[in-house]
Scaffold this motif. Structure first.
Motif, PDB file in Angstrom:
ATOM      1  N   GLY A 493       0.822  -1.204   0.000  1.00 25.59           N
ATOM      2  CA  GLY A 493       0.000   0.000   0.000  1.00 25.59           C
ATOM      3  C   GLY A 493       0.854   1.250   0.000  1.00 25.59           C
ATOM      4  N   TRP A 494       1.499   1.521  -1.121  1.00 26.64           N
ATOM      5  CA  TRP A 494       2.383   2.691  -1.242  1.00 26.64           C
ATOM      6  C   TRP A 494       1.568   3.974  -1.184  1.00 26.64           C
ATOM      7  N   LEU A 495       2.013   4.889  -0.326  1.00 27.23           N
ATOM      8  CA  LEU A 495       1.196   6.065  -0.066  1.00 27.23           C
ATOM      9  C   LEU A 495       1.131   7.055  -1.231  1.00 27.23           C
ATOM     10  N   ALA A 496       2.258   7.286  -1.897  1.00 27.52           N
ATOM     11  CA  ALA A 496       2.217   8.290  -2.976  1.00 27.52           C
ATOM     12  C   ALA A 496       1.332   7.805  -4.102  1.00 27.52           C
ATOM     13  N   ASP A 497       1.479   6.557  -4.455  1.00 25.43           N
ATOM     14  CA  ASP A 497       0.661   6.012  -5.528  1.00 25.43           C
ATOM     15  C   ASP A 497      -0.812   6.282  -5.213  1.00 25.43           C
ATOM     16  N   ALA A 498      -1.167   6.024  -3.966  1.00 26.44           N
ATOM     17  CA  ALA A 498      -2.576   6.149  -3.576  1.00 26.44           C
ATOM     18  C   ALA A 498      -3.040   7.607  -3.618  1.00 26.44           C
ATOM     19  N   GLN A 499      -2.238   8.530  -3.095  1.00 28.07           N
ATOM     20  CA  GLN A 499      -2.722   9.921  -3.076  1.00 28.07           C
ATOM     21  C   GLN A 499      -2.762  10.512  -4.473  1.00 28.07           C
ATOM     22  N   ILE A 500      -1.818  10.116  -5.301  1.00 30.58           N
ATOM     23  CA  ILE A 500      -1.786  10.644  -6.666  1.00 30.58           C
ATOM     24  C   ILE A 500      -2.992  10.139  -7.451  1.00 30.58           C
ATOM     25  N   PHE A 501      -3.374   8.914  -7.170  1.00 34.95           N
ATOM     26  CA  PHE A 501      -4.440   8.289  -7.969  1.00 34.95           C
ATOM     27  C   PHE A 501      -5.834   8.484  -7.361  1.00 34.95           C
ATOM     28  N   ALA A 502      -5.913   8.853  -6.087  1.00 36.01           N
ATOM     29  CA  ALA A 502      -7.227   8.918  -5.419  1.00 36.01           C
ATOM     30  C   ALA A 502      -8.247   9.786  -6.170  1.00 36.01           C
ATOM     31  N   PRO A 503      -7.853  10.957  -6.697  1.00 34.12           N
ATOM     32  CA  PRO A 503      -8.854  11.752  -7.423  1.00 34.12           C
ATOM     33  C   PRO A 503      -9.417  10.999  -8.634  1.00 34.12           C
ATOM     34  N   THR A 504      -8.564  10.272  -9.334  1.00 35.86           N
ATOM     35  CA  THR A 504      -9.027   9.488 -10.477  1.00 35.86           C
ATOM     36  C   THR A 504      -9.879   8.318  -9.991  1.00 35.86           C
ATOM     37  N   ALA A 505      -9.411   7.669  -8.948  1.00 38.06           N
ATOM     38  CA  ALA A 505     -10.143   6.505  -8.421  1.00 38.06           C
ATOM     39  C   ALA A 505     -11.569   6.887  -8.074  1.00 38.06           C
ATOM     40  N   SER A 506     -11.743   8.076  -7.495  1.00 41.24           N
ATOM     41  CA  SER A 506     -13.091   8.441  -7.058  1.00 41.24           C
ATOM     42  C   SER A 506     -13.949   8.910  -8.223  1.00 41.24           C
ATOM     43  N   ARG A 507     -13.379   9.080  -9.385  1.00 39.01           N
ATOM     44  CA  ARG A 507     -14.185   9.295 -10.590  1.00 39.01           C
ATOM     45  C   ARG A 507     -14.812   7.977 -11.031  1.00 39.01           C
ATOM     46  N   ASN A 508     -14.009   6.942 -10.977  1.00 33.55           N
ATOM     47  CA  ASN A 508     -14.447   5.662 -11.542  1.00 33.55           C
ATOM     48  C   ASN A 508     -15.334   4.864 -10.602  1.00 33.55           C
ATOM     49  N   ALA A 509     -15.127   5.046  -9.309  1.00 32.68           N
ATOM     50  CA  ALA A 509     -15.850   4.207  -8.352  1.00 32.68           C
ATOM     51  C   ALA A 509     -16.097   4.996  -7.076  1.00 32.68           C
ATOM     52  N   ASP A 510     -17.026   4.494  -6.288  1.00 35.44           N
ATOM     53  CA  ASP A 510     -17.240   5.082  -4.967  1.00 35.44           C
ATOM     54  C   ASP A 510     -16.220   4.449  -4.018  1.00 35.44           C
ATOM     55  N   VAL A 511     -15.152   5.174  -3.778  1.00 33.24           N
ATOM     56  CA  VAL A 511     -14.061   4.628  -2.961  1.00 33.24           C
ATOM     57  C   VAL A 511     -14.055   5.267  -1.580  1.00 33.24           C
ATOM     58  N   SER A 512     -15.173   5.846  -1.188  1.00 33.57           N
ATOM     59  CA  SER A 512     -15.225   6.563   0.086  1.00 33.57           C
ATOM     60  C   SER A 512     -14.889   5.639   1.258  1.00 33.57           C
ATOM     61  N   ALA A 513     -15.590   4.514   1.354  1.00 35.68           N
ATOM     62  CA  ALA A 513     -15.376   3.630   2.506  1.00 35.68           C
ATOM     63  C   ALA A 513     -14.016   2.932   2.405  1.00 35.68           C
ATOM     64  N   PHE A 514     -13.610   2.633   1.198  1.00 41.49           N
ATOM     65  CA  PHE A 514     -12.333   1.941   0.989  1.00 41.49           C
ATOM     66  C   PHE A 514     -11.161   2.797   1.491  1.00 41.49           C
ATOM     67  N   PHE A 515     -11.118   4.050   1.062  1.00 38.32           N
ATOM     68  CA  PHE A 515     -10.004   4.891   1.498  1.00 38.32           C
ATOM     69  C   PHE A 515     -10.116   5.274   2.971  1.00 38.32           C
ATOM     70  N   ALA A 516     -11.355   5.474   3.450  1.00 38.28           N
ATOM     71  CA  ALA A 516     -11.503   5.825   4.871  1.00 38.28           C
ATOM     72  C   ALA A 516     -10.964   4.686   5.737  1.00 38.28           C
ATOM     73  N   ARG A 517     -11.208   3.469   5.312  1.00 42.97           N
ATOM     74  CA  ARG A 517     -10.712   2.317   6.077  1.00 42.97           C
ATOM     75  C   ARG A 517      -9.188   2.229   5.997  1.00 42.97           C
ATOM     76  N   TRP A 518      -8.664   2.398   4.803  1.00 45.23           N
ATOM     77  CA  TRP A 518      -7.204   2.294   4.641  1.00 45.23           C
ATOM     78  C   TRP A 518      -6.484   3.413   5.400  1.00 45.23           C
TER      79      TRP A 518
END
Ligand code: BGC
Length: 921
Positions: A493-518
Motif C-alpha cells: 500500500g504505497w502512499l504516494a501512488d494512492a494519493q496521486i491516484f485517489a482523485p481518479t479513483a473516485s471518478r471511476n468508483a465510490d471509494v469513500s469507505a475503501f479509502f476511509a478504512r485504509w
C-alpha cells in the motif's frame, strides 16, 4: 431532452455508512445518506424525515419507531448520524427517508436496512484456534509433488459439529482469521468474499466479516468449518524474502461465532473453542505471491458435513489474543466480480498451451479438466506479457505466480485457487490432458467490490483505451489495500501512488469507505514523531515516509471530505495530519524540507531529468500545510487554521527564495518543478505568466513530450490547460511517441504501465528488477479526463459536488467527449460535441445542487438552451460573459446548451481557476 415526464423528487441509493444494506455495521452512530433524482429544473430537497424501526412493518407504526427525526427543514442528504435508540448487536434496523421538494410537495421516499455486527467485546464468545504443534503431523500427500516448503505449512481445514434444537429463523456467522479464510457450513461455501479478512495493521485491528447463513443451517446436526491459509498474516509480503511471520505471526488461526435465532426469540451461539478439530486437505500450500498447490487426491469428500469420517483429525490449540481488537469490516470486501473468457488458446508443445485473455487483469484462472487419470500434475504459470511467444516472467521477481493442480481422477474436474492472486494477461497451462478448449479456461477477476461511479468516453479510440487501462489498473490494484502493483513480490500500500491516484479513483468508483478504512492503517503506521511510513500497513520499509509519500496522510482525508463530504474521516485524521506537518517543521526550521526526507524518491520514475528533491519536498510541505489550513477551517478550528496559514506563508516565501528566480524560472527547469510551483500556488502572481511560458517551452522543446514521473504527471495536463495551454495539454494526451500514454497503448497496453519506458523499440524491456505493467500511478490523468476534457468538476469551496463546475474543453483532435458521474448527491453529467460549427453541451445537475457551466464559444451572446436564448430559459439563473465564452449559472436539471463553436486558437481561460491553491485565496 428538454425536461419532461417525472416532475417529482425521487430518493434513490440510500446507504448506511456509505454501503448498500451492510450486514455488520460496527458504528454506534452509523451515518445515513441518500441521493436524489428529478427531471424537473430547480428541484431540491427542502426537508426530510428519517424513521427507523426493527421491523419494516413498524415504520408505519409511530409507537414502535426507534428513531423519528421529525420533519427537518434541511437540504442535507449526506452522512446524517443515527440519533435514535441505542443500537443493539446483531440486529437489523430498517429505515426510511421521506423528502419534500422546494415547493413543499412530498417526494418519493426510499427504504433500506442495515444490520449491526457484534458491537461490544462482550458479545464475543469465540476464541482464536489454530494448529496444535503437539498433535500428530499432517498427512503427507501421495507422491513427491509437495510444493516448495518456503510456502509454509498447508492450510488448515477446521471443523466443529453442533446440534441446533430447532431450525432458526435467522442465523449469522461472524468470522475472521489471522490469514485468509473461506468459511464453510454443511458442505457449502459461506458467502462470496475473497481473501477475507483483508489486510490491516493486524496488531492494531483485525476485521471480521458478517454472513447471513439462515438458509445453510437446520435443526439437528450441523458442521461449521473453514479453510484458512497464510495470506498477509504469515505468508510472503512484498519483497521481504522472509514470510510475513516476520511481521505478524507464523501460523494461521481462525475465530468465528455463529448466532442462531429461533422463533421464540432465544439464541444459540456456536463459536470457535477447544472442541474444534483440524486436518489437512486438498490444498497443500497457498501463498498470495507464490501460488496455490492443490492435490485433488487428498480431498476428503464431505469433510465439512456431519457425515464425514472422523479419522485423521487433530484437536486444535486455543491461541492467545496477540492481535488488536476485532472490528467490523467497514468497506466493500474483495469479490470475484467477473469472468473473462480466453480470446485465444495456442498450443506451444505437447500438453502445453498459452491462453490469452486479451486484458491484463488480476485474479486467477478457473480451469476445467476432463477425463484425466488421478495424479496428473498440471501447472498454471501467469504473466502479463509475452516475449517471443513465451511467458515473460522476469518482472515478477520472486513472486512465482504458479498454481498446481494434481488431478483426482474425476470425469470432469474444476480447479480454481482461492488463497492466491496473480496479475496476468496470459496463462501457460502445462501437462494438460487432451486439447485445451477456450471454454475450459476462464480468468476470474477479483478486487474490492467498490460500486462503479463514472464513465468517460470521447471521439478518440486511443483515449478511450487509456480510460479503460486506468479502470483496469484500478480494479486490479484495489485488493484489500490500494497496492502499487498486483503481480510481482511487492503489492504494497504505497502512499504516494494512492494519493496521486485517489482523485481518479473516485471518478471511476465510490471509494469513500475503501479509502476511509485504509486511512486507519496509514495513521496506525505513524510514529511518535509524527512521521508516516511510505507504505500502509507499515511493513518491509522501516524508514520515515518520503515527500509526496507521507503527504498522503494529509491529502486523502481532505479528498474524502471534498468528494464525499466525509467530515468524520477528516476529523479522525486531523491530529495525524497536523502531527505530520509539525514533524516536517520541527526538523526543518528554515522551512525548506531537506532533512528527514526518508527515502526521498523525488519525482519517481521521471524520464531523462531530475527534479530537485528539496524543491519537490518543500512544495509538498506547503501543500500539506495548506490542506491543514483548509481542514481546520472546515472543522471549525479558526485558531488552528490561523497558525498553519502563517506557516504556509512562510514555506511559500522559503520556496520562492530558494527555488524561483526573478524571471519566473524554477530551479532545475523540469516540467515537474514548474507544475508543482504552479499547481500548489507557490509563485508570486506576477511571475505566473513567465513560469507558464518556461514550462510550455520545455514541453515544446521536446516535441510535446513529457518528462514527468509519478508526482508531476498528475499535474501536467491540468496545469497546462488551466493556464491557457489547452493545445499542449491535448498534444500530450494525443502523443503516441515515447514517452506518452499513447506509446504504451500503441504497443498493446491494456493497463497503465509503471514506467513510460516499460518497453521501447529501442531498448526492449526495462530492467526486470522493476517493471510492472499494471501500476495505476501514471493513470492519474483520469481525473482530468472527467474534470476538464468532459468537464465535471466542482467549485473550489464546494463539498461533495454541491456546486458543480462544468467546464467542457473542446480541443485537440476530439470532436466530442462525455462523462457521467454518480456524485454523493446524485448523478451528474457533462458532455459536448462539435458539429457544423456549433458546440452542443449536455449537462445534468443533480437536485439540490447548482452548477456553473462554462460555455467556450466565439459568440457568447448567442448561447442557446433548448433552442432558445439561454437567458430566458427556466433553470438558467444567470448568463455572464467570460474570457472566451459565456458562464451559465444553472439550477438542477437536464440541459442542452448550444453555441457557436469556440475559436480553436484561443481556448478559453477559465473564469474561475480551480486548481489547488486558489482554494485558500
Ligand atoms: C513501487 C512504487 C512506489 C515506489 C517508491 C516501487 O517499488 O512499485 O509504486 O511508490 O517503489 O519508490
Amino acid at each position: 431532452m428538454t425536461p419532461t415526464s417525472d416532475p417529482s423528487l425521487l430518493v434513490y441509493g440510500p446507504r448506511t455508512e456509505q454501503l448498500h444494506e451492510p450486514l455488520g455495521v460496527g458504528e454506534q452512530h452509523p451515518r445515513l445518506s441518500w441521493k436524489l433524482r428529478s427531471e424537473r429544473r430547480g428541484a431540491a430537497q427542502s426537508a426530510y424525515r428519517i424513521t427507523a424501526a426493527e421491523r419494516a412493518d413498524d415504520l408505519d407504526a409511530s409507537s414502535r419507531l426507534l428513531w423519528d427525526s421529525g420533519r427537518r427543514e434541511s437540504g442535507e442528504t449526506l452522512l446524517i448520524a443515527w440519533n435514535g435508540a441505542a443500537l443493539r448487536s446483531a440486529t437489523r434496523y430498517h429505515w426510511r427517508v421521506e423528502v419534500w421538494d422546494e415547493t413543499g410537495a412530498p417526494g418519493t421516499p426510499a427504504q433500506t436496512w442495515f444490520e449491526t455486527g457484534l458491537l461490544t467485546h462482550d458479545d464475543w464468545q469465540a476464541v482464536w484456534v489454530g494448529r496444535d504443534p503437539h498433535s500428530a503431523p499432517p498427512v503427507e500427500p501421495p507422491g513427491d509433488e509437495d510444493p516448495d516448503p518456503s510456502w509454509g505449512t498447508p492450510p488448515l481445514y477446521l471443523r466443529r459439529e453442533f446440534e441446533l434444537r430447532d431450525t432458526p429463523v435467522r442465523a449469522r456467522l461472524y468470522a475472521t482469521a489471522r490469514g485468509v479464510y473461506e468459511p464453510r457450513l454443511n458442505g457449502s461455501r459461506v458467502g462470496d468474499l475473497e481473501l477475507a479478512p483483508g489486510w490491516t495493521e493486524y496488531h492494531r485491528r483485525v476485521q471480521y466479516q458478517s454472513y447471513d447463513v439462515t438458509t445453510l443451517v437446520r435443526e439437528g446436526r450441523n458442521v461449521l468449518g473453514a479453510i484458512v491459509a497464510h495470506g498477509w498474516w504469515s505468508g510472503h509480503i512484498g519483497f521481504d524474502p522472509r514470510r510475513a511471520a516476520h511481521h505478524y505471526g507464523s501460523e494461521p488461526a481462525y475465530l468465528a461465532q455463529l448466532v442462531a435465532e429461533f422463533a421464540d426469540g432465544s439464541r444459540q451461539v456456536v463459536a470457535t473453542d477447544p472442541d474444534w478439530t483440524e486436518h489437512p486437505g486438498a490444498i497443500r500450500a497457498a501463498d498470495l505471491l507464490m501460488g496455490q498447490h492443490v492435490d485433488a487426491r487428498c480431498e476428503i469428500p464431505g469433510w465439512d458435513t456431519p457425515e464425514a469420517v472422523a479419522a485423521g483429525r487433530y484437536q486444535v490449540a486455543v491461541l492467545d489474543h496477540a492481535t488488536g481488537p476485532l472490528v467490523a469490516e467497514p468497506d466493500p470486501p474483495v469479490r470475484v466480480t467477473r469472468g473473462v473468457a480466453a480470446v485465444a488458446v495456442r498450443q506451444r508443445g505437447p500438453g502445453r498451451y498459452i491462453a490469452d485473455f486479451g486484458q491484463n487483469l488480476v485474479g486467477r484462472v478457473r480451469l476445467t479438466v476432463r477425463g484425466a487419470a488421478a495424479g496428473r500434475r498440471i501447472t498454471l504459470r501467469h504473466a502479463e506479457i509475452l516475449a517471443d511467444g513465451d511467458l515473460y516472467v522476469d518482472n515478477l521477481r520472486r513472486a512465482r505466480a504458479i498454481d498446481t493442480y494434481v488431478t483426482g481422477g474425476g470425469q470432469v474436474e474444476f480447479f480454481e485457487p482461492q488463497f492466491t492472486f496473480h496479475g496476468f494477461r496470459y496463462v501457460e497451462i502445462d501437462n494438460y490432458p487432451g486439447d485445451l478448449q477456450p471454454r475450459d479456461v476462464m480468468a476470474r477477476v477479483l478486487h474490492n467490490d467498490v460500486p462503479r461511479a463514472g464513465t468517460f468516453e470521447c471521439s478518440d479510440p486511443m483515449i478511450n483505451q487509456l480510460q479503460s487501462n486506468i479502470v483496469w489498473g484500478q480494479r486490479g490494484n484495489f485488493v484489500a489495500v490500494p497496492t502499487d502493483c498486483p503481480q510481482r513480490d511487492e503489492r504494497l500500500g504505497w502512499l504516494a501512488d494512492a494519493q496521486i491516484f485517489a482523485p481518479t479513483a473516485s471518478r471511476n468508483a465510490d471509494v469513500s469507505a475503501f479509502f476511509a478504512r485504509w486511512m486507519r492503517d496509514v495513521i496506525d503506521g505513524q510514529d511518535t514523531d509524527g512521521a508516516f511510513r511510505d507504505v500502509a500497513p507499515a511493513v518491509t520499509i522501516d524508514r520515515e515516509a518520503a515527500p509526496a509519500w507521507g503527504d498522503a496522510g494529509v491529502i486523502i482525508p481532505w479528498h474524502l471530505w471534498r468528494i464525499y463530504g466525509d467530515r468524520r474521516a477528516l476529523r479522525r485524521s486531523f491530529g495525524a495530519m497536523t502531527a505530520w506537518v509539525d514533524h516536517i517543521r520541527r526538523h526543518n526550521p528554515d522551512l525548506r524540507w531537506r532533512r528527514r526526507t526518508g527515502n526521498s524518491y523525488g519525482d519517481w520514475l521521471q524520464i531523462d531529468v531530475t527534479t530537485p528533491r528539496d524543491l519537490l519536498a518543500t512544495a509538498y510541505f506547503a501543500r500539506s500545510t495548506e490542506i491543514v489550513v483548509l481542514s481546520a477551517d472546515a472543522l471549525g478550528l479558526p485558531e488552528v487554521a490561523a497558525e498553519y496559514r502563517a506557516l504556509h506563508g512562510g514555506i511559500r516565501s522559503a520556496f520562492i527564495d530558494s527555488f524561483v528566480s526573478a524571471d519566473g524560472r524554477v530551479e532545475g527547469g523540469t516540467q515537474t518543478g514548474y507544475l508543482l510551483a504552479l499547481a500548489f500556488g507557490l509563485l508570486p502572481e506576477s511571475l505566473i505568466p513567465a513560469a507558464v511560458g518556461h514550462l510550455a517551452a520545455e514541453v515544446e522543446s521536446r516535441g510535446a513530450r513529457l518528462t514527468t514521473g509519478f508526482v508531476g504527471t498528475a499535474l501536467l495536463c491540468p496545469v497546462l490547460a488551466e493556464h491557457g495551454r489547452t493545445d499542449l495539454a491535448y498534444a500530450l494526451l494525443h502523443q503516441e511517441e515515447f514517452p506518452s500514454w499513447g506509446h504504451s497503448i500503441r504497443h498493446g497496453a491494456t493497463t497503465i504501465w509503471e514506467r513510460w519506458d516499460g518497453w521501447t523499440e529501442q531498448s526492449g524491456f526495462q530492467s526486470a528488477a522493476m517493471n510492472s505493467f499494471n501500476h495505476y500511478s501514471l493513470g492519474s490523468v483520469g481525473d482530468w479526463l472527467f474534470g476538464r476534457v468532459a468537464g465535471i468538476d466542482q467549485t473550489p469551496g464546494s463539498v461533495a459536488y454541491r456546486e458543480l463546475l462544468l467546464r467542457p474543453l473542446p480541443g485537440g483532435r476530439l470532436t466530442w467527449a462525455r462523462a457521467e458521474q454518480e456524485t454523493a448527491r446524485g448523478r451528474a453529467e457533462c458532455g459536448w460535441a462539435l458539429a457544423d460549427g456549433r458546440l452542443t453541451i449536455t449537462a445534468v445537475v443533480p437536485p439540490g445542487t447548482t452548477a456553473l457551466l462554462e460555455v467556450p464559444t466565439s459568440d457568447p451572446a448567442g448561447v442557446r438552451e433548448g433552442g432558445e436564448p439561454a437567458a430566458i430559459r427556466p433553470g438558467v439563473l444567470a448568463v455572464e460573459p467570460a474570457d472566451a465564452g459565456a458562464l451559465l449559472h444553472l439550477a438542477s436539471g437536464h440541459y442542452v446548451v448550444s453555441a457557436a463553436a469556440p475559436d480553436t486558437h484561443t481556448p478559453p481561460v477559465s473564469s474561475r481557476p480551480v486548481l489547488f491553491s486558489r482554494e485558500t485565496s
